[in-house]
Design an enzyme around this catalytic site. Sequence first.
Site: not given
Length: 261
Positions: A233, A224, A44, A221
Amino acid sequence: MLNSGYEMPIMGLGTYSLSDEECYNSVTALLNAGGRLIDTAYIYDNEAAVGRAVRDSGVPREEIFVITKLYPNQFSNPEEAIDLALETLNIEYIDMMLLHHPGDGDVQAYHAMEQAVKAGKIRSIGLSNWYVEELEEFLPQVNITPALVQNEIHPYYQENDVIPYIQKLGITVQGWYPFGGRGHTAELLGDETISAIAKAHGVTCAQVILRWNLQKGVVVIPGSANPEHIRENLDLFGFELTEDEMNRINALDRNEKHDWY
Protein backbone atom coordinates in the site's frame (compact mmCIF):
# COMPACT_ATOMS: atom_id res chain seq x y z
CA MET A 1 1.95 20.71 3.02
CA LEU A 2 -1.00 21.46 5.31
CA ASN A 3 -2.45 24.95 5.75
CA SER A 4 -1.11 24.79 9.32
CA GLY A 5 2.44 24.89 7.96
CA TYR A 6 3.23 21.26 8.78
CA GLU A 7 3.98 18.49 6.30
CA MET A 8 1.92 15.28 6.34
CA PRO A 9 2.70 12.08 4.41
CA ILE A 10 0.22 11.40 1.60
CA MET A 11 -0.25 7.73 2.48
CA GLY A 12 -0.24 5.75 5.68
CA LEU A 13 -2.14 3.30 7.85
CA GLY A 14 -5.65 3.33 9.30
CA THR A 15 -5.98 1.39 12.57
CA TYR A 16 -9.77 1.12 12.86
CA SER A 17 -10.80 -2.26 14.37
CA LEU A 18 -7.20 -3.36 15.05
CA SER A 19 -6.84 -4.83 18.53
CA ASP A 20 -3.98 -3.81 20.81
CA GLU A 21 -1.44 -6.40 19.63
CA GLU A 22 -2.58 -6.24 15.98
CA CYS A 23 -2.30 -2.47 16.07
CA TYR A 24 1.19 -2.51 17.57
CA ASN A 25 2.38 -5.03 14.95
CA SER A 26 0.75 -3.14 12.06
CA VAL A 27 2.19 0.24 13.06
CA THR A 28 5.59 -1.43 13.51
CA ALA A 29 5.31 -2.99 10.03
CA LEU A 30 4.37 0.39 8.54
CA LEU A 31 7.30 2.18 10.17
CA ASN A 32 9.71 -0.61 9.15
CA ALA A 33 8.48 -0.28 5.55
CA GLY A 34 9.11 3.47 5.52
CA GLY A 35 5.54 4.61 6.15
CA ARG A 36 5.19 7.54 8.52
CA LEU A 37 1.44 8.37 8.74
CA ILE A 38 -0.79 6.65 11.33
CA ASP A 39 -4.49 7.25 11.93
CA THR A 40 -6.13 6.26 15.22
CA ALA A 41 -8.98 7.50 17.44
CA TYR A 42 -10.18 7.44 21.03
CA ILE A 43 -13.07 5.16 20.06
CA TYR A 44 -10.73 2.59 18.43
CA ASP A 45 -9.26 1.86 21.88
CA ASN A 46 -5.78 1.41 20.41
CA GLU A 47 -4.09 4.79 20.94
CA ALA A 48 -1.81 3.23 23.57
CA ALA A 49 -0.64 0.56 21.09
CA VAL A 50 0.07 3.23 18.46
CA GLY A 51 2.12 5.23 20.96
CA ARG A 52 4.04 2.18 22.10
CA ALA A 53 4.92 1.21 18.52
CA VAL A 54 6.05 4.78 17.75
CA ARG A 55 8.25 4.89 20.87
CA ASP A 56 9.73 1.42 20.21
CA SER A 57 10.41 2.03 16.50
CA GLY A 58 13.67 3.93 16.77
CA VAL A 59 12.33 6.34 14.15
CA PRO A 60 12.81 10.00 15.13
CA ARG A 61 9.54 11.37 16.51
CA GLU A 62 9.53 14.35 14.14
CA GLU A 63 9.43 11.98 11.13
CA ILE A 64 6.16 10.36 12.27
CA PHE A 65 2.71 11.90 11.82
CA VAL A 66 -0.03 10.64 14.16
CA ILE A 67 -3.71 11.53 13.77
CA THR A 68 -6.25 10.87 16.51
CA LYS A 69 -9.85 11.95 17.09
CA LEU A 70 -12.25 13.11 19.78
CA TYR A 71 -15.53 11.19 19.80
CA PRO A 72 -18.82 13.10 20.35
CA ASN A 73 -19.19 11.60 23.84
CA GLN A 74 -16.04 13.60 24.72
CA PHE A 75 -17.27 16.95 23.34
CA SER A 76 -18.76 18.03 26.68
CA ASN A 77 -15.32 18.04 28.33
CA PRO A 78 -12.87 18.43 25.47
CA GLU A 79 -9.92 19.73 27.51
CA GLU A 80 -9.92 16.54 29.58
CA ALA A 81 -10.28 14.45 26.41
CA ILE A 82 -7.31 16.16 24.76
CA ASP A 83 -5.14 15.57 27.83
CA LEU A 84 -6.27 11.93 27.95
CA ALA A 85 -5.21 11.44 24.30
CA LEU A 86 -1.81 12.99 25.03
CA GLU A 87 -1.37 10.74 28.05
CA THR A 88 -2.56 7.57 26.28
CA LEU A 89 -0.43 8.10 23.16
CA ASN A 90 2.55 9.32 25.20
CA ILE A 91 4.43 10.65 22.14
CA GLU A 92 5.15 14.24 23.33
CA TYR A 93 2.57 15.96 21.10
CA ILE A 94 -0.25 15.11 18.69
CA ASP A 95 0.37 15.90 15.03
CA MET A 96 -3.31 16.12 14.11
CA MET A 97 -6.52 15.91 16.12
CA LEU A 98 -9.92 15.66 14.44
CA LEU A 99 -13.48 15.76 15.66
CA HIS A 100 -14.70 12.24 14.80
CA HIS A 101 -18.04 13.41 13.42
CA PRO A 102 -20.57 16.19 14.03
CA GLY A 103 -22.36 16.13 17.38
CA ASP A 104 -23.64 18.27 20.24
CA GLY A 105 -20.91 20.61 21.42
CA ASP A 106 -18.69 20.14 18.36
CA VAL A 107 -17.92 23.86 18.02
CA GLN A 108 -16.96 24.07 21.72
CA ALA A 109 -14.75 20.99 21.32
CA TYR A 110 -13.06 22.51 18.28
CA HIS A 111 -12.39 25.71 20.22
CA ALA A 112 -10.69 23.58 22.89
CA MET A 113 -8.51 22.02 20.17
CA GLU A 114 -7.63 25.53 18.98
CA GLN A 115 -6.44 26.36 22.51
CA ALA A 116 -4.42 23.12 22.59
CA VAL A 117 -2.69 24.23 19.37
CA LYS A 118 -1.70 27.50 21.07
CA ALA A 119 -0.44 25.49 24.05
CA GLY A 120 1.73 23.28 21.82
CA LYS A 121 -0.16 20.08 22.67
CA ILE A 122 -1.49 19.63 19.12
CA ARG A 123 0.10 20.83 15.88
CA SER A 124 -2.82 20.68 13.43
CA ILE A 125 -6.59 20.22 13.79
CA GLY A 126 -9.41 19.12 11.53
CA LEU A 127 -12.67 17.28 11.04
CA SER A 128 -13.89 13.84 10.05
CA ASN A 129 -17.22 13.11 8.36
CA TRP A 130 -18.07 16.73 7.56
CA TYR A 131 -19.67 17.44 4.20
CA VAL A 132 -20.55 20.66 2.33
CA GLU A 133 -23.66 21.55 4.33
CA GLU A 134 -21.96 20.82 7.67
CA LEU A 135 -18.85 22.78 6.68
CA GLU A 136 -20.86 25.82 5.59
CA GLU A 137 -22.50 25.94 9.01
CA PHE A 138 -19.38 25.06 11.02
CA LEU A 139 -16.53 27.07 9.51
CA PRO A 140 -17.86 30.58 10.31
CA GLN A 141 -17.94 29.58 14.01
CA VAL A 142 -14.24 28.67 14.35
CA ASN A 143 -10.98 30.62 14.31
CA ILE A 144 -8.49 28.13 12.85
CA THR A 145 -9.44 26.72 9.45
CA PRO A 146 -9.29 22.91 9.60
CA ALA A 147 -6.08 21.55 8.08
CA LEU A 148 -7.79 18.27 7.12
CA VAL A 149 -11.21 16.83 6.42
CA GLN A 150 -11.32 13.04 6.49
CA ASN A 151 -14.29 11.32 4.83
CA GLU A 152 -15.28 7.97 3.35
CA ILE A 153 -13.98 7.91 -0.24
CA HIS A 154 -13.69 4.95 -2.60
CA PRO A 155 -14.58 4.20 -6.25
CA TYR A 156 -18.20 3.36 -5.35
CA TYR A 157 -18.54 6.51 -3.17
CA GLN A 158 -16.44 9.24 -4.74
CA GLU A 159 -17.66 12.55 -3.31
CA ASN A 160 -16.77 14.30 -6.56
CA ASP A 161 -18.69 17.41 -5.52
CA VAL A 162 -17.28 17.46 -1.96
CA ILE A 163 -13.55 16.94 -2.63
CA PRO A 164 -13.04 20.03 -4.84
CA TYR A 165 -15.16 22.14 -2.47
CA ILE A 166 -12.90 21.24 0.47
CA GLN A 167 -9.69 21.60 -1.52
CA LYS A 168 -10.70 25.09 -2.77
CA LEU A 169 -10.89 26.16 0.88
CA GLY A 170 -7.21 25.22 1.21
CA ILE A 171 -8.09 22.16 3.29
CA THR A 172 -6.47 18.77 2.61
CA VAL A 173 -8.80 15.83 1.95
CA GLN A 174 -8.13 12.37 3.36
CA GLY A 175 -10.12 9.26 2.50
CA TRP A 176 -11.01 6.44 4.86
CA TYR A 177 -12.26 3.06 3.63
CA PRO A 178 -10.38 3.42 0.30
CA PHE A 179 -11.22 -0.23 -0.45
CA GLY A 180 -14.89 0.15 0.47
CA GLY A 181 -14.74 -1.10 4.06
CA ARG A 182 -15.37 -4.47 5.63
CA GLY A 183 -17.86 -6.59 3.73
CA HIS A 184 -17.30 -4.63 0.53
CA THR A 185 -13.56 -5.01 -0.09
CA ALA A 186 -13.77 -8.22 -2.14
CA GLU A 187 -16.31 -6.72 -4.54
CA LEU A 188 -14.32 -3.54 -5.03
CA LEU A 189 -10.94 -5.26 -5.42
CA GLY A 190 -12.58 -7.68 -7.85
CA ASP A 191 -14.15 -4.94 -9.98
CA GLU A 192 -13.55 -5.69 -13.68
CA THR A 193 -12.54 -2.14 -14.57
CA ILE A 194 -10.05 -1.85 -11.72
CA SER A 195 -8.71 -5.37 -12.40
CA ALA A 196 -8.09 -4.55 -16.07
CA ILE A 197 -6.22 -1.35 -15.18
CA ALA A 198 -4.15 -3.21 -12.57
CA LYS A 199 -3.23 -5.88 -15.12
CA ALA A 200 -2.16 -3.21 -17.64
CA HIS A 201 0.28 -1.73 -15.11
CA GLY A 202 1.43 -4.98 -13.50
CA VAL A 203 0.21 -3.83 -10.07
CA THR A 204 -2.54 -4.89 -7.66
CA CYS A 205 -6.11 -3.62 -7.61
CA ALA A 206 -5.44 -2.10 -4.18
CA GLN A 207 -2.52 -0.11 -5.59
CA VAL A 208 -4.69 1.16 -8.46
CA ILE A 209 -7.36 2.41 -6.05
CA LEU A 210 -4.80 4.13 -3.82
CA ARG A 211 -3.04 5.70 -6.82
CA TRP A 212 -6.42 6.96 -8.15
CA ASN A 213 -6.95 8.71 -4.82
CA LEU A 214 -3.48 10.27 -4.83
CA GLN A 215 -3.98 11.61 -8.36
CA LYS A 216 -7.18 13.29 -7.14
CA GLY A 217 -5.19 14.91 -4.33
CA VAL A 218 -6.69 12.64 -1.66
CA VAL A 219 -4.46 11.32 1.15
CA VAL A 220 -4.99 7.59 1.79
CA ILE A 221 -4.98 5.62 5.04
CA PRO A 222 -5.89 2.01 4.17
CA GLY A 223 -6.28 -0.30 7.14
CA SER A 224 -4.40 -3.59 7.26
CA ALA A 225 -2.96 -6.09 9.72
CA ASN A 226 -0.95 -7.82 6.97
CA PRO A 227 2.71 -6.62 6.73
CA GLU A 228 2.89 -7.57 3.05
CA HIS A 229 -0.24 -5.53 2.25
CA ILE A 230 1.07 -2.63 4.34
CA ARG A 231 4.27 -2.56 2.26
CA GLU A 232 2.29 -2.90 -0.98
CA ASN A 233 0.00 0.00 0.00
CA LEU A 234 3.04 2.29 0.24
CA ASP A 235 4.43 1.27 -3.17
CA LEU A 236 2.50 3.71 -5.37
CA PHE A 237 5.11 5.67 -7.27
CA GLY A 238 6.25 3.15 -9.89
CA PHE A 239 3.26 3.81 -12.14
CA GLU A 240 0.79 6.53 -13.10
CA LEU A 241 -2.81 6.23 -14.21
CA THR A 242 -3.67 7.82 -17.55
CA GLU A 243 -6.49 10.34 -17.89
CA ASP A 244 -8.57 7.64 -19.58
CA GLU A 245 -7.97 5.21 -16.69
CA MET A 246 -8.87 7.90 -14.15
CA ASN A 247 -12.09 8.57 -16.08
CA ARG A 248 -12.94 4.86 -16.20
CA ILE A 249 -12.61 4.62 -12.41
CA ASN A 250 -14.56 7.88 -11.98
CA ALA A 251 -17.39 6.26 -13.98
CA LEU A 252 -17.75 3.54 -11.28
CA ASP A 253 -19.31 5.98 -8.77
CA ARG A 254 -22.59 4.62 -7.31
CA ASN A 255 -22.92 7.15 -4.48
CA GLU A 256 -22.85 4.01 -2.31
CA LYS A 257 -21.85 4.97 1.23
CA HIS A 258 -20.86 1.95 3.29
CA ASP A 259 -20.56 3.29 6.83
CA TRP A 260 -21.76 6.14 9.00
CA TYR A 261 -18.88 6.97 11.28
